[in-house]
Design an enzyme around this catalytic site. Structure first.
Site, mmCIF file in Angstrom:
data_model
loop_
_atom_site.group_PDB
_atom_site.id
_atom_site.type_symbol
_atom_site.label_atom_id
_atom_site.label_comp_id
_atom_site.label_asym_id
_atom_site.label_seq_id
_atom_site.Cartn_x
_atom_site.Cartn_y
_atom_site.Cartn_z
ATOM 1 N N SER A 53 -8.391 19.769 -11.426
ATOM 2 C CA SER A 53 -8.988 20.359 -10.525
ATOM 3 C C SER A 53 -8.255 20.960 -9.360
ATOM 4 O O SER A 53 -7.357 20.163 -8.865
ATOM 5 C CB SER A 53 -10.028 19.604 -10.003
ATOM 6 O OG SER A 53 -10.777 20.177 -9.011
ATOM 7 N N VAL A 58 -2.226 17.005 -6.285
ATOM 8 C CA VAL A 58 -1.395 17.191 -7.424
ATOM 9 C C VAL A 58 -1.673 18.613 -7.975
ATOM 10 O O VAL A 58 -0.615 19.242 -8.181
ATOM 11 C CB VAL A 58 -1.215 15.984 -8.394
ATOM 12 C CG1 VAL A 58 -0.185 16.378 -9.568
ATOM 13 C CG2 VAL A 58 -1.166 14.637 -7.679
ATOM 14 N N CYS A 59 -2.761 18.842 -8.066
ATOM 15 C CA CYS A 59 -2.969 20.085 -9.104
ATOM 16 C C CYS A 59 -2.760 21.196 -7.902
ATOM 17 O O CYS A 59 -2.399 22.309 -8.370
ATOM 18 C CB CYS A 59 -4.544 20.214 -9.348
ATOM 19 S SG CYS A 59 -5.012 18.777 -10.458
ATOM 20 N N ALA A 60 -2.810 21.201 -6.803
ATOM 21 C CA ALA A 60 -2.681 22.154 -5.785
ATOM 22 C C ALA A 60 -1.182 22.271 -5.654
ATOM 23 O O ALA A 60 -0.652 23.518 -5.739
ATOM 24 C CB ALA A 60 -3.274 21.935 -4.340
#
Length: 165
Positions: A53, A58-60
């Protein structure tokens, strides 16, 4: 195959694909609600950056880093795939200045997760995609695959780029 979420093993569902195999072409939904096709033969390299997501740190970070690296890859298309709603993906891109990659959502039928074997099953994150990176060559073959063993850790950013250069 299994991965870990905060140290706890969890399984993946779908068909596992490997280096040397054909990359299935999958139709996803773009931030403008139009179709986005990933996989298959496109005549150029594709980096498919998979995240659970965009609403997590971490995804960003992973998406920002691939966005920076994508600017220097004229022979590649770079995608970020998640099950986030297209509207949320669009807001994220606007807020973060993400302009060098294409966001694509697998929210409708999770066909990417099933066809690439990266759909989480049996964990608190069941139904979202695990963290992974695929590189597809111009003829549609998988030439690089990384499924992160621990979902909360970033992937290798250099290896996918080395495959292309």
């Amino acid at each position: 195959m299994s991965v870990k979420f905060k140290g706890t093993p969890t399984s993946l569902s779908g068909k596992q694909i490997n280096v040397g195999e054909d990359a299935p072409e999958v139709i996803l939904v773009g931030k403008d609600l139009n179709e986005v096709k990933v996989g298959g033969a496109k005549g150029k390299y594709q980096i498919i950056n998979v995240v659970p997501s965009l609403d997590t740190g971490v995804c960003a970070t992973q998406t920002r880093k691939f966005n920076e690296k994508a600017a220097s890859l004229p022979n590649a298309s770079v995608f970020v795939v998640s099950v986030d709603l297209p509207f949320a993906q669009g807001r994220f891109c606007s807020a973060e200045g993400i302009e060098n990659l294409v966001v694509a959502s697998d929210f409708r039928n999770k066909s990417f997760g099933q066809n690439y074997g990266v759909l989480l099953a049996g964990s608190p994150l069941e139904g979202v995609l695990t963290r992974a990176v695929f590189v597809v060559d111009p003829s549609g073959k998988i030439v690089y695959k990384e499924i992160c063993e621990e979902i909360t850790q970033e992937p290798d950013y250099n290896k996918p780029l080395e495959v292309i250069k």
